[in-house]
Design a protein around this motif. Structure first.
Motif, PDB file in Angstrom:
ATOM      1  N   GLY A  16       0.828  -1.210   0.000  1.00  0.00           N
ATOM      2  CA  GLY A  16       0.000   0.000   0.000  1.00  0.00           C
ATOM      3  C   GLY A  16       0.862   1.260   0.000  1.00  0.00           C
ATOM      4  O   GLY A  16       1.853   1.341   0.711  1.00  0.00           O
ATOM      5  N   GLY A  17       0.486   2.220  -0.815  1.00  0.00           N
ATOM      6  CA  GLY A  17       1.135   3.524  -0.802  1.00  0.00           C
ATOM      7  C   GLY A  17       2.479   3.611  -1.512  1.00  0.00           C
ATOM      8  O   GLY A  17       3.100   4.664  -1.515  1.00  0.00           O
ATOM      9  N   THR A  18       2.935   2.507  -2.129  1.00  0.00           N
ATOM     10  CA  THR A  18       4.236   2.573  -2.798  1.00  0.00           C
ATOM     11  C   THR A  18       4.140   3.197  -4.192  1.00  0.00           C
ATOM     12  O   THR A  18       5.161   3.537  -4.786  1.00  0.00           O
ATOM     13  CB  THR A  18       4.865   1.171  -2.950  1.00  0.00           C
ATOM     14  N   GLY A  19       2.910   3.316  -4.704  1.00  0.00           N
ATOM     15  CA  GLY A  19       2.744   3.946  -6.022  1.00  0.00           C
ATOM     16  C   GLY A  19       2.127   3.038  -7.072  1.00  0.00           C
ATOM     17  O   GLY A  19       2.343   3.247  -8.262  1.00  0.00           O
ATOM     18  N   LYS A  20       1.318   2.034  -6.655  1.00  0.00           N
ATOM     19  CA  LYS A  20       0.668   1.135  -7.617  1.00  0.00           C
ATOM     20  C   LYS A  20      -0.158   1.904  -8.640  1.00  0.00           C
ATOM     21  O   LYS A  20      -0.040   1.685  -9.838  1.00  0.00           O
ATOM     22  CB  LYS A  20      -0.293   0.182  -6.896  1.00  0.00           C
ATOM     23  N   SER A  21      -1.003   2.794  -8.142  1.00  0.00           N
ATOM     24  CA  SER A  21      -1.908   3.506  -9.055  1.00  0.00           C
ATOM     25  C   SER A  21      -1.113   4.400  -9.992  1.00  0.00           C
ATOM     26  O   SER A  21      -1.413   4.483 -11.191  1.00  0.00           O
ATOM     27  CB  SER A  21      -2.908   4.342  -8.261  1.00  0.00           C
ATOM     28  N   THR A  22      -0.105   5.065  -9.458  1.00  0.00           N
ATOM     29  CA  THR A  22       0.734   5.937 -10.283  1.00  0.00           C
ATOM     30  C   THR A  22       1.429   5.127 -11.366  1.00  0.00           C
ATOM     31  O   THR A  22       1.435   5.507 -12.536  1.00  0.00           O
ATOM     32  CB  THR A  22       1.796   6.619  -9.380  1.00  0.00           C
ATOM     33  N   VAL A  23       2.000   3.989 -10.986  1.00  0.00           N
ATOM     34  CA  VAL A  23       2.723   3.168 -11.948  1.00  0.00           C
ATOM     35  C   VAL A  23       1.760   2.575 -12.975  1.00  0.00           C
ATOM     36  O   VAL A  23       2.055   2.542 -14.179  1.00  0.00           O
ATOM     37  CB  VAL A  23       3.526   2.061 -11.230  1.00  0.00           C
ATOM     38  N   GLY A  45     -12.592   0.517  -5.943  1.00  0.00           N
ATOM     39  CA  GLY A  45     -13.698   1.431  -5.637  1.00  0.00           C
ATOM     40  C   GLY A  45     -13.278   2.762  -5.056  1.00  0.00           C
ATOM     41  O   GLY A  45     -13.995   3.342  -4.252  1.00  0.00           O
ATOM     42  N   ARG A  46     -12.100   3.268  -5.452  1.00  0.00           N
ATOM     43  CA  ARG A  46     -11.654   4.495  -4.800  1.00  0.00           C
ATOM     44  C   ARG A  46     -11.534   5.683  -5.737  1.00  0.00           C
ATOM     45  O   ARG A  46     -11.129   6.748  -5.335  1.00  0.00           O
ATOM     46  CB  ARG A  46     -10.299   4.266  -4.142  1.00  0.00           C
ATOM     47  N   GLN A  47     -11.856   5.471  -7.002  1.00  0.00           N
ATOM     48  CA  GLN A  47     -11.793   6.569  -7.967  1.00  0.00           C
ATOM     49  C   GLN A  47     -10.398   7.196  -8.015  1.00  0.00           C
ATOM     50  O   GLN A  47     -10.252   8.394  -8.201  1.00  0.00           O
ATOM     51  CB  GLN A  47     -12.849   7.638  -7.631  1.00  0.00           C
ATOM     52  N   LEU A 307      11.899   4.501 -10.958  1.00  0.00           N
ATOM     53  CA  LEU A 307      11.273   5.800 -11.199  1.00  0.00           C
ATOM     54  C   LEU A 307      11.714   6.768 -10.112  1.00  0.00           C
ATOM     55  O   LEU A 307      11.750   6.403  -8.929  1.00  0.00           O
ATOM     56  CB  LEU A 307       9.744   5.674 -11.188  1.00  0.00           C
ATOM     57  N   PRO A 308      12.040   8.004 -10.489  1.00  0.00           N
ATOM     58  CA  PRO A 308      12.548   8.961  -9.512  1.00  0.00           C
ATOM     59  C   PRO A 308      11.429   9.505  -8.618  1.00  0.00           C
ATOM     60  O   PRO A 308      10.266   9.548  -9.017  1.00  0.00           O
ATOM     61  CB  PRO A 308      13.091  10.086 -10.389  1.00  0.00           C
ATOM     62  N   ARG A 309      11.800   9.899  -7.437  1.00  0.00           N
ATOM     63  CA  ARG A 309      10.885  10.650  -6.579  1.00  0.00           C
ATOM     64  C   ARG A 309      10.816  12.069  -7.140  1.00  0.00           C
ATOM     65  O   ARG A 309      11.826  12.774  -7.191  1.00  0.00           O
ATOM     66  CB  ARG A 309      11.433  10.686  -5.155  1.00  0.00           C
TER      67      ARG A 309
HETATM   68  N1  LIG Z   1       7.532   8.863  -8.423  1.00  0.00           N
HETATM   69  C1  LIG Z   1       6.829   9.608  -7.573  1.00  0.00           C
HETATM   70  N2  LIG Z   1       7.269  10.841  -7.197  1.00  0.00           N
HETATM   71  C2  LIG Z   1       6.566  11.598  -6.330  1.00  0.00           C
HETATM   72  N3  LIG Z   1       5.413  11.212  -5.764  1.00  0.00           N
HETATM   73  C3  LIG Z   1       4.916   9.993  -6.087  1.00  0.00           C
HETATM   74  C4  LIG Z   1       5.592   9.132  -7.004  1.00  0.00           C
HETATM   75  N4  LIG Z   1       4.876   7.983  -7.127  1.00  0.00           N
HETATM   76  C5  LIG Z   1       3.793   8.131  -6.334  1.00  0.00           C
HETATM   77  N5  LIG Z   1       3.805   9.326  -5.715  1.00  0.00           N
HETATM   78  C6  LIG Z   1       2.806   9.840  -4.775  1.00  0.00           C
HETATM   79  O1  LIG Z   1       2.712   8.930  -3.689  1.00  0.00           O
HETATM   80  C7  LIG Z   1       1.377   8.787  -3.267  1.00  0.00           C
HETATM   81  C8  LIG Z   1       0.958   7.321  -3.323  1.00  0.00           C
HETATM   82  O2  LIG Z   1       0.953   6.890  -4.676  1.00  0.00           O
HETATM   83  P1  LIG Z   1      -0.213   5.942  -5.243  1.00  0.00           P
HETATM   84  O3  LIG Z   1      -1.550   6.465  -4.913  1.00  0.00           O
HETATM   85  O4  LIG Z   1       0.105   5.680  -6.676  1.00  0.00           O
HETATM   86  O5  LIG Z   1       0.100   4.645  -4.393  1.00  0.00           O
HETATM   87  P2  LIG Z   1      -0.777   3.313  -4.267  1.00  0.00           P
HETATM   88  O6  LIG Z   1       0.206   2.196  -4.080  1.00  0.00           O
HETATM   89  O7  LIG Z   1      -1.721   3.189  -5.400  1.00  0.00           O
HETATM   90  O8  LIG Z   1      -1.533   3.607  -2.929  1.00  0.00           O
HETATM   91  P3  LIG Z   1      -2.770   2.784  -2.329  1.00  0.00           P
HETATM   92  O9  LIG Z   1      -2.168   1.576  -1.697  1.00  0.00           O
HETATM   93  O10 LIG Z   1      -3.337   3.748  -1.353  1.00  0.00           O
HETATM   94  O11 LIG Z   1      -3.678   2.453  -3.500  1.00  0.00           O
HETATM   95  C9  LIG Z   1       0.552   9.684  -4.165  1.00  0.00           C
HETATM   96  O12 LIG Z   1       0.369  10.907  -3.524  1.00  0.00           O
HETATM   97  C10 LIG Z   1       1.424   9.847  -5.386  1.00  0.00           C
HETATM   98  O13 LIG Z   1       1.169  11.054  -6.059  1.00  0.00           O
END
Ligand SMILES: Nc1ncnc2c1ncn2[C@@H]1O[C@H](COP(=O)(O)OP(=O)(O)OP(=O)(O)O)[C@@H](O)[C@H]1O
Ligand SMILES: Nc1ncnc2c1ncn2[C@@H]1O[C@H](COP(=O)(O)OP(=O)(O)OP(=O)(O)O)[C@@H](O)[C@H]1O
Ligand SMILES: [Mg+2]
Ligand SMILES: [Mg+2]
Lengths: 333, 390
Positions: A16-23, A45-47, A307-309
């Motif tokens: 959770g929170g590592t960036g799944k949705s972003t990736v 279900g989280r839009q 991927l960079p922060r």
């Molecule tokens: N490469 C990045 N650089 C900066 N911020 C990032 C990066 N990747 C993700 N984030 C930020 O980190 C947060 C979590 O990312 P994200 O929602 O994609 O994670 P997730 O794994 O889908 O979370 P969840 O488990 O809640 O679904 C978001 O605010 C997103 O904008």
């Protein structure tokens, strides 16, 4: 050339929170070049898709979302989005396979649909994965529906992914007969095939990397195809290995830094020099931790991408930037 | 790390400083609940607060959920046995003590069933596939079991005075609200139309309902087969006898959370999602009249020293790189620029939160260079928590 030329279904999981949705979003953009159609699905279900792409909340049906990242020919494709809702999926399923008539409506009215999708073991997952399966398997017989070149699923977290995809196993004790059973068997055939890849997103910290290693082991045990590991939120790599070693030892050359600053036209007061040295030391310590985790990730035996922060956070423009980076690293062609 | 580098966040933030030590030292504080969205540092914060309180003389138990392996080992709770164990190597000079436990959700649920039903019946329930799904994967079960355990520990410590402070970690969920919503979710599930319907024949003449049931059971037998339906009926019948008491217990715990001696701390990372969740949570607490003690902004980027802006630093780095492509000072300046941008972004995000919730007392914990995986790390976080930001 892409590392995943045969893959039609990309499942993205991770802690959770590592960036799944972003990736998942960036990968969908990266895959959608040169007139291709890509579907980005979410099941939790989280839009999240609507939020990332700054559009109105998505209905439980396919929508055109945006244009993809242009390919070598300068042409983009199209990314579509689907927000999968289990209750809508169950009703659709029942009306498709069972002519239940009055009973179908009663099921809904008496809360059976809600009950089944909340608790009946596996039902929820089989419905969600069923929609994904349908989108991947579409062919020219499905008149009027878009045929997708790739489907990207923003999946559940690592702890639930195997159970989620292992639908026939989950249903084994439940639905021994009927279309649910035979459909779940065909679904498993796709999920276990080289046309599927389950990618794991992690950051270079102990718990997420451990979860990634455990996740890969569980996927392999369940015969599900492991894709790549996307290492997200990687810190800037501005200091060389030697600089990092010196910074950690606390022996960076103060006088040198001060004279460099002056040479570059910045007044090198003690506060600034001390600050830069302390920042470098903290950074070096963190990088050492990251490096030790990177070694573990490297030992997992799967392709990795970094991927960079992004210091400014992730807006729509940043998603395209991340997409370009994934493509350049070979995650898509 | 020099003192000035621990000063974090925008200077001139309106939010009042949270006085963590006053909260921990106040004998009236009996329960501290750390809430927040996933991965923000709830487990670390709860353990750090518990340790600090214990070393300041309180008799503390901390209920943690899924701590990192190394942290659990260093606290001596790597073995799950669902009961608090004393933490070794803490400073007890002020007469305090610290016990810790790691919640086993399924076991807690099973124990509730075992305490409510005869052994035969309990065994039957524990094997029911619907019960297994409910106790292991129903969204909210973990939150609900955390509350159940809190209720149990509170009950015994009131009775025998073992503890005078209970610190509660909450499960990794997307939303901090899940913790408050869990009992309601479970109750409304148990009160759902379908469950009432399945129970209807047992509850006397509900002709209409019974007619509906016929249609439904026929349809379900067709789709799922007879065995599933029998499992379902067993489960629903068990719900009625066993889980009646559940709702009452949940209400009692909820009341406990609303009582004077409870303090909620909302933990957030300086990220848009986490702060948005924190804002929802703060609003919800005030609607439910629950006592909010403050906000903890964890893993904040340390404010860089000096007054060189990000753009200036980048420009200077460029100049140095032109002379020497491997200049390490250039690298440091680029890091400085990155750090400055992060801090500016975090400051913007926090200002937005503060503008909407100016009354929320706030503590800021900087991101440490290393992980927090042992008692020393927890002590360090505890000290940082207690630094009041002026
Ligand atoms: N490469 C990045 N650089 C900066 N911020 C990032 C990066 N990747 C993700 N984030 C930020 O980190 C947060 C979590 O990312 P994200 O929602 O994609 O994670 P997730 O794994 O889908 O979370 P969840 O488990 O809640 O679904 C978001 O605010 C997103 O904008
Ligand atoms: N101030 C800090 N500086 C550096 N690292 C930190 C800090 N606070 C927490 N961490 C680290 O961040 C990680 C996540 O923290 P923690 O497990 O406490 O979060 P959590 O909110 O309990 O997560 P979850 O929602 O998954 O339960 C841990 O590895 C922890 O060591
Ligand atoms: Mg997500
Ligand atoms: Mg935790």
């Amino acid at each position: 050339m892409s590392d995943w030329p045969k893959v039609r279904l990309h499942v993205v999981t991770g802690k959770g929170g590592t960036g799944k949705s972003t990736v998942a979003a960036a990968l969908a953009l990266a895959l959608a070049d040169s007139g291709k159609n890509v579907l980005l699905c979410e099941v939790e279900g989280r839009q999240g898709i609507a939020r990332m792409f700054d559009v109105d909340p998505l209905p439980p049906e396919e929508r055109r979302l945006t244009t993809g990242l242009p390919g070598a020919d300068g042409e983009p494709g199209v990314v579509h989005a689907l927000h999968i809702d289990p209750e809508a999926a169950l009703l659709e399923y029942l009306s498709l396979y069972y002519k239940l008539g009055r009973a179908g409506r009663a099921l809904d009215r008496f809360g059976v649909i809600e009950f089944a999708t909340t608790i009946a073991p596996g039902v929820r997952d089989v419905l969600l994965t069923g929609k994904v399966f349908e989108a991947v398997q579409r062919n020219s017989r499905n008149k009027g529906a878009i045929q997708y070149d790739a489907v990207v699923l923003d999946g559940p977290p690592t702890g639930r992914i195997v159970q989620f995809l292992n639908v026939s196993n989950e249903l084994a004790g439940l639905a021994k007969v009927g279309p649910i059973k035979s459909q779940s068997d065909t679904m498993m055939t796709l999920f276990r095939s080289p046309r599927t890849a389950v990618h794991l997103v992690t950051v270079l910290e102990e718990m997420p990397v451990q979860e990634t290693a455990d996740g890969i082991a569980q996927l392999r045990e369940a015969d599900l195809p492991v894709g790549g590991v996307v290492v997200n939120l990687v810190r800037p790599q501005d200091l060389s290995a030697e600089d990092l070693a010196v910074a950690r030892a606390g022996t960076l050359d103060r006088a040198r830094v001060a004279s460099d600053l002056e040479a570059a036209g910045i007044e090198a007061d003690t506060g600034l020099v001390d600050g830069l040295l302390a920042e470098a030391r903290d950074h070096a310590e963190r990088r050492a931790l990251e490096d030790s985790q990177r070694v573990l990730v490297g030992g997992l035996g799967v392709p990795t991408y970094e991927l960079p922060r992004l210091a400014q956070g992730v807006d729509l423009g940043a998603l395209y930037e991340l997409a370009a980076s994934l493509r350049a690293q070979g995650m898509s062609s | 790390m020099t003192k000035s580098r621990t000063r974090v966040g925008p200077r001139g933030t309106r939010a009042p400083a949270l006085d963590v030590d006053a909260l921990l030292d106040d004998p009236a504080t009996g329960i501290i609940v750390c809430c927040g969205s996933g991965g923000v540092g709830k487990t670390t914060t709860s353990a750090a607060l518990a340790l600090r309180a214990a070393e300041r003389g309180r008799k503390v138990v901390v209920l943690t959920i899924d701590p990192a392996r190394r942290l659990a080992q260093s606290m001596g709770i790597a073995e799950l046995d669902n009961t608090p164990r004393p933490v070794a190597d803490i400073d007890t000079a002020d007469g305090g003590r610290l016990d810790a436990m790691m919640l086993d959700m399924k076991r807690t649920f099973d124990e509730v069933v075992e305490s409510q039903a005869s052994p035969d019946k309990a065994a039957q329930i524990l094997q029911n596939p619907f019960y297994i799904a409910l106790s292991s994967s129903f969204a909210g079960t973990q939150e609900y079991m955390a509350m159940e355990k809190l209720g149990q520990i509170h009950g015994t410590s009131v009775a025998d005075g073992t503890y005078d402070l209970i610190v509660v970690d909450t499960p990794p969920s997307r939303s901090a609200l899940d913790f408050l919503d869990a009992p309601e979710r479970l109750s409304s599930f148990l009160d759902g139309r379908f469950i009432r319907l399945m129970l209807a024949p047992a509850r006397g003449p509900a002709r209409l309902m019974t007619a509906g049931l016929g249609i439904i059971t026929n349809a379900m037998t067709r789709i799922l087969g007879a065995q599933v339906l029998r499992d379902l009926q067993t489960f629903v019948a068990a719900l009625d006898t066993v889980f009646g008491g559940f709702r009452q217990r949940a209400q009692k715990t909820y009341a406990l959370l609303q009582a004077e001696g409870t303090a909620f701390l909302v933990v957030a990372a300086p990220e848009p999602d986490a702060l948005r969740e924190a804002a929802y949570f703060v609003e919800r607490l005030s609607e439910d009249r629950m006592p909010l003690a403050g906000l903890i902004v964890n893993r904040a980027s340390p404010v860089p020293a000096g007054t060189v802006s990000a753009d200036e630093a980048m420009a200077a780095a460029e100049r140095l790189r032109r002379e020497d492509p491997h200049s390490s000072t250039a690298g440091m300046l680029r890091l400085h620029a990155d750090q400055t941008r992060l801090v500016e972004r975090e400051a913007r995000l926090r200002r937005r939160f503060d503008a909407a919730h100016p009354q929320v007392a706030t503590a800021v914990v900087p991101a440490l260079a290393g992980d927090v995986h042992d008692l020393d790390g927890l002590r360090r976080v505890g000290e940082l928590l207690a630094v009041r930001q002026g």
